[in-house]
Scaffold this motif. Sequence first.
Motif, PDB file in Angstrom:
ATOM      1  N   PHE A   1     -23.352  -7.736  40.112  1.00 37.28           N
ATOM      2  CA  PHE A   1     -22.122  -7.545  39.202  1.00 37.28           C
ATOM      3  C   PHE A   1     -22.542  -7.949  37.680  1.00 37.28           C
ATOM      4  CE2 PHE A   1     -19.819  -7.882  43.085  1.00 37.28           C
ATOM      5  CZ  PHE A   1     -18.969  -6.652  42.968  1.00 37.28           C
ATOM      6  N   GLU A   2     -21.891  -7.442  36.798  1.00 38.65           N
ATOM      7  CA  GLU A   2     -21.990  -7.937  35.439  1.00 38.65           C
ATOM      8  C   GLU A   2     -21.751  -9.416  35.492  1.00 38.65           C
ATOM      9  OE1 GLU A   2     -19.886  -7.089  31.061  1.00 38.65           O
ATOM     10  OE2 GLU A   2     -20.040  -5.400  32.514  1.00 38.65           O
ATOM     11  N   GLY A   3     -22.652 -10.169  34.673  1.00 35.45           N
ATOM     12  CA  GLY A   3     -22.489 -11.591  34.341  1.00 35.45           C
ATOM     13  C   GLY A   3     -23.112 -12.351  35.410  1.00 35.45           C
ATOM     14  N   VAL A   4     -23.575 -11.662  36.590  1.00 31.48           N
ATOM     15  CA  VAL A   4     -24.407 -12.624  37.307  1.00 31.48           C
ATOM     16  C   VAL A   4     -25.754 -13.374  37.120  1.00 31.48           C
ATOM     17  CG1 VAL A   4     -25.611 -12.586  39.836  1.00 31.48           C
ATOM     18  CG2 VAL A   4     -23.454 -11.484  39.735  1.00 31.48           C
ATOM     19  N   ARG A   5     -26.559 -12.445  36.329  1.00 30.99           N
ATOM     20  CA  ARG A   5     -27.769 -12.889  36.062  1.00 30.99           C
ATOM     21  C   ARG A   5     -27.670 -14.245  35.084  1.00 30.99           C
ATOM     22  NH1 ARG A   5     -32.947 -11.043  35.765  1.00 30.99           N
ATOM     23  NH2 ARG A   5     -32.088  -8.902  36.490  1.00 30.99           N
ATOM     24  N   GLU A   6     -26.621 -13.842  34.025  1.00 33.11           N
ATOM     25  CA  GLU A   6     -26.488 -14.957  33.185  1.00 33.11           C
ATOM     26  C   GLU A   6     -25.861 -16.380  33.801  1.00 33.11           C
ATOM     27  OE1 GLU A   6     -26.634 -11.064  31.353  1.00 33.11           O
ATOM     28  OE2 GLU A   6     -25.574 -12.035  32.989  1.00 33.11           O
ATOM     29  N   ALA A   7     -24.874 -16.183  34.719  1.00 35.85           N
ATOM     30  CA  ALA A   7     -24.454 -17.378  35.124  1.00 35.85           C
ATOM     31  C   ALA A   7     -25.536 -17.989  36.124  1.00 35.85           C
ATOM     32  CB  ALA A   7     -23.265 -17.054  36.252  1.00 35.85           C
ATOM     33  N   LEU A   8     -26.468 -17.198  36.794  1.00 41.98           N
ATOM     34  CA  LEU A   8     -27.327 -17.986  37.794  1.00 41.98           C
ATOM     35  C   LEU A   8     -28.494 -18.598  37.097  1.00 41.98           C
ATOM     36  CD1 LEU A   8     -27.761 -15.362  40.697  1.00 41.98           C
ATOM     37  CD2 LEU A   8     -26.071 -17.289  40.522  1.00 41.98           C
ATOM     38  N   CYS A   9     -28.817 -18.152  35.749  1.00 48.02           N
ATOM     39  CA  CYS A   9     -30.036 -18.799  34.922  1.00 48.02           C
ATOM     40  C   CYS A   9     -29.538 -20.004  34.471  1.00 48.02           C
ATOM     41  CB  CYS A   9     -30.045 -17.741  33.930  1.00 48.02           C
ATOM     42  SG  CYS A   9     -31.239 -16.265  34.287  1.00 48.02           S
ATOM     43  N   ASP A  10     -28.050 -20.159  34.177  1.00 45.56           N
ATOM     44  CA  ASP A  10     -27.426 -21.361  33.525  1.00 45.56           C
ATOM     45  C   ASP A  10     -27.602 -22.196  34.619  1.00 45.56           C
ATOM     46  OD1 ASP A  10     -27.247 -20.425  30.978  1.00 45.56           O
ATOM     47  OD2 ASP A  10     -25.135 -19.701  31.139  1.00 45.56           O
TER      48      ASP A  10
ATOM     49  N   VAL B   1     -20.089 -20.354  45.962  1.00 49.62           N
ATOM     50  CA  VAL B   1     -19.647 -19.278  45.467  1.00 49.62           C
ATOM     51  C   VAL B   1     -19.514 -18.192  46.096  1.00 49.62           C
ATOM     52  CG1 VAL B   1     -19.677 -17.789  43.259  1.00 49.62           C
ATOM     53  CG2 VAL B   1     -20.497 -20.090  43.053  1.00 49.62           C
ATOM     54  N   GLY B   2     -18.381 -17.515  46.399  1.00 49.52           N
ATOM     55  CA  GLY B   2     -18.076 -16.314  47.477  1.00 49.52           C
ATOM     56  C   GLY B   2     -16.828 -15.539  47.109  1.00 49.52           C
ATOM     57  N   ASP B   3     -16.811 -14.569  47.978  1.00 49.76           N
ATOM     58  CA  ASP B   3     -15.850 -13.633  47.950  1.00 49.76           C
ATOM     59  C   ASP B   3     -14.934 -13.319  48.941  1.00 49.76           C
ATOM     60  OD1 ASP B   3     -16.747 -10.691  49.185  1.00 49.76           O
ATOM     61  OD2 ASP B   3     -18.274 -12.203  48.955  1.00 49.76           O
ATOM     62  N   ALA B   4     -15.191 -14.096  50.130  1.00 47.24           N
ATOM     63  CA  ALA B   4     -14.472 -13.783  51.475  1.00 47.24           C
ATOM     64  C   ALA B   4     -13.998 -15.195  52.199  1.00 47.24           C
ATOM     65  CB  ALA B   4     -15.620 -13.045  52.470  1.00 47.24           C
ATOM     66  N   PRO B   5     -13.122 -15.184  52.977  1.00 45.82           N
ATOM     67  CA  PRO B   5     -12.469 -16.130  53.546  1.00 45.82           C
ATOM     68  C   PRO B   5     -13.478 -16.830  54.255  1.00 45.82           C
ATOM     69  CG  PRO B   5     -11.038 -14.286  53.840  1.00 45.82           C
ATOM     70  CD  PRO B   5     -12.155 -13.900  53.374  1.00 45.82           C
ATOM     71  N   GLY B   6     -14.605 -16.403  54.870  1.00 50.96           N
ATOM     72  CA  GLY B   6     -15.772 -17.081  55.486  1.00 50.96           C
ATOM     73  C   GLY B   6     -16.274 -18.195  54.496  1.00 50.96           C
ATOM     74  N   ASP B   7     -16.619 -17.347  53.325  1.00 52.09           N
ATOM     75  CA  ASP B   7     -17.053 -18.316  52.300  1.00 52.09           C
ATOM     76  C   ASP B   7     -16.385 -19.609  52.014  1.00 52.09           C
ATOM     77  OD1 ASP B   7     -19.297 -16.257  51.922  1.00 52.09           O
ATOM     78  OD2 ASP B   7     -17.901 -15.246  50.701  1.00 52.09           O
ATOM     79  N   TRP B   8     -15.058 -19.540  51.968  1.00 47.89           N
ATOM     80  CA  TRP B   8     -13.862 -20.696  51.663  1.00 47.89           C
ATOM     81  C   TRP B   8     -14.280 -21.427  52.822  1.00 47.89           C
ATOM     82  CZ3 TRP B   8      -8.610 -20.242  53.302  1.00 47.89           C
ATOM     83  CH2 TRP B   8      -7.866 -21.515  53.061  1.00 47.89           C
ATOM     84  N   ARG B   9     -14.047 -20.941  53.997  1.00 49.01           N
ATOM     85  CA  ARG B   9     -13.911 -21.943  55.231  1.00 49.01           C
ATOM     86  C   ARG B   9     -15.357 -22.569  55.442  1.00 49.01           C
ATOM     87  NH1 ARG B   9     -11.796 -17.144  57.659  1.00 49.01           N
ATOM     88  NH2 ARG B   9      -9.399 -17.067  57.755  1.00 49.01           N
ATOM     89  N   ALA B  10     -16.394 -22.006  55.298  1.00 46.15           N
ATOM     90  CA  ALA B  10     -17.622 -22.804  55.033  1.00 46.15           C
ATOM     91  C   ALA B  10     -17.781 -24.077  54.139  1.00 46.15           C
ATOM     92  CB  ALA B  10     -18.747 -21.843  54.688  1.00 46.15           C
TER      93      ALA B  10
ATOM     94  N   GLY C   1     -12.253  -6.737  43.454  1.00 47.88           N
ATOM     95  CA  GLY C   1     -11.683  -5.910  42.431  1.00 47.88           C
ATOM     96  C   GLY C   1     -11.561  -6.626  40.963  1.00 47.88           C
ATOM     97  N   ARG C   2     -12.077  -7.764  40.893  1.00 43.69           N
ATOM     98  CA  ARG C   2     -11.995  -8.641  39.511  1.00 43.69           C
ATOM     99  C   ARG C   2     -13.378  -9.454  39.447  1.00 43.69           C
ATOM    100  NH1 ARG C   2      -6.529 -11.817  40.381  1.00 43.69           N
ATOM    101  NH2 ARG C   2      -7.068 -12.752  38.454  1.00 43.69           N
ATOM    102  N   GLU C   3     -14.169  -8.965  40.040  1.00 45.32           N
ATOM    103  CA  GLU C   3     -15.617  -9.422  40.144  1.00 45.32           C
ATOM    104  C   GLU C   3     -16.032  -9.850  38.613  1.00 45.32           C
ATOM    105  OE1 GLU C   3     -15.012  -6.799  43.660  1.00 45.32           O
ATOM    106  OE2 GLU C   3     -15.101  -6.690  41.612  1.00 45.32           O
ATOM    107  N   ARG C   4     -16.017  -9.092  37.634  1.00 47.27           N
ATOM    108  CA  ARG C   4     -16.556  -9.156  36.457  1.00 47.27           C
ATOM    109  C   ARG C   4     -15.906 -10.401  35.574  1.00 47.27           C
ATOM    110  NH1 ARG C   4     -17.046  -4.342  32.011  1.00 47.27           N
ATOM    111  NH2 ARG C   4     -14.603  -4.451  32.339  1.00 47.27           N
ATOM    112  N   GLU C   5     -14.484 -10.333  35.821  1.00 46.67           N
ATOM    113  CA  GLU C   5     -13.740 -11.322  35.194  1.00 46.67           C
ATOM    114  C   GLU C   5     -13.922 -12.792  35.845  1.00 46.67           C
ATOM    115  OE1 GLU C   5      -9.129 -12.593  35.753  1.00 46.67           O
ATOM    116  OE2 GLU C   5      -9.506 -10.361  35.828  1.00 46.67           O
TER     117      GLU C   5
ATOM    118  N   GLY D   1     -19.000 -18.402  34.360  1.00 47.14           N
ATOM    119  CA  GLY D   1     -20.119 -18.896  33.492  1.00 47.14           C
ATOM    120  C   GLY D   1     -19.365 -19.460  32.289  1.00 47.14           C
ATOM    121  N   GLU D   2     -18.129 -19.094  31.753  1.00 43.38           N
ATOM    122  CA  GLU D   2     -17.748 -20.036  30.603  1.00 43.38           C
ATOM    123  C   GLU D   2     -16.828 -21.267  30.854  1.00 43.38           C
ATOM    124  OE1 GLU D   2     -15.228 -17.060  28.986  1.00 43.38           O
ATOM    125  OE2 GLU D   2     -16.831 -15.789  28.168  1.00 43.38           O
ATOM    126  N   GLU D   3     -16.447 -21.561  32.159  1.00 44.23           N
ATOM    127  CA  GLU D   3     -15.502 -22.686  32.351  1.00 44.23           C
ATOM    128  C   GLU D   3     -15.949 -23.273  33.782  1.00 44.23           C
ATOM    129  OE1 GLU D   3     -10.907 -23.971  32.831  1.00 44.23           O
ATOM    130  OE2 GLU D   3     -11.424 -21.731  32.430  1.00 44.23           O
ATOM    131  N   GLY D   4     -15.866 -22.430  34.985  1.00 39.33           N
ATOM    132  CA  GLY D   4     -16.086 -22.807  36.375  1.00 39.33           C
ATOM    133  C   GLY D   4     -17.393 -23.929  36.469  1.00 39.33           C
TER     134      GLY D   4
END
Length: 280
Positions: free
Chosen positions: A144-153, A215-224, A238-242, A248-251
């Motif tokens: 997804f857009e923004g992944v590389r920059e976020a992971l580098c930081d 960092v995850g997208d599914a209930p299994g990630d949250w439960r873990a 559906g809102r992955e880029r956002e 990257g900017e706040e979280g």
Amino acid sequence: MEFGRKKDFLVCVDSDGCAMDTMNVKHRKCFGPCLVEEWKLVSRQEEVLSRWNDMNLYSMTRGINRFKSLAFMLREIHDTFMKIEGLEDLEAWVKNGGELSERALEYRVREQGRGSKCLEMALSWSRTVNRRIEGLSFEEKRPFEGVREALCDVHRHADLVVVSSANRQAVEEEWRYYGLLNLVDLVMAQDMGSKASCMGRLVEMGYERERVLMVGDAPGDWRAAEDNGVFYYPILAGRERESWREFGEEGAERFFEGRFGGEYQEGKVREFLGNLGSYS
């Protein structure tokens, strides 16, 4: 597992549907169609594929282990319109609390002998799925857009681990192709157990729980994350880029500065659950 804590912070990242835009294409082109073919369900293809996608993409079972999903789907089929021979063997294996990987299923089939048609078919299905996934072009499996920059930081401040329920080979190939594999310290995939158990093993390496984030997208990630008492940042379907932009900017900044818990974390979980419940 050759990994040791190097930094005070740990960030775990899921792959399919979270860092990589792969979940939709894999389910729509590989998992569902292979199920239809293996169990000869062409006459009910439309409803089976629709139900498979609802279960794996748009509901609270999004992102579950492939064999759990298969057992749930076959149970619905069995109870609705067609008997699935040996289904109880697959369900028992899925529920036994052990490793749910292709390797473990191969061992189970060998151990039981050629006595369970459903276990044998599940293994055949999984192998076919893997071949289909390998056949997808890398253009169909992009980050997804923004992944590389976020992971580098993030990697400048934290140990970074991929925690995924997907097939290891597929995860590593996709991350390597896009130059992301060298940004992480370890890949923990389907063959290493559930996400909760993987995270538990990592936390035991000496990280303070308030310095661990999933960092995850599914209930299994949250439960873990919940099971291990650590923070969770959702990538919204559906809102992955956002989502990655906000991370990257706040979280990430909040996490490293000790301002992630409380209101911010609670708000992100509410947003995550509301989005998934209403996503269509």
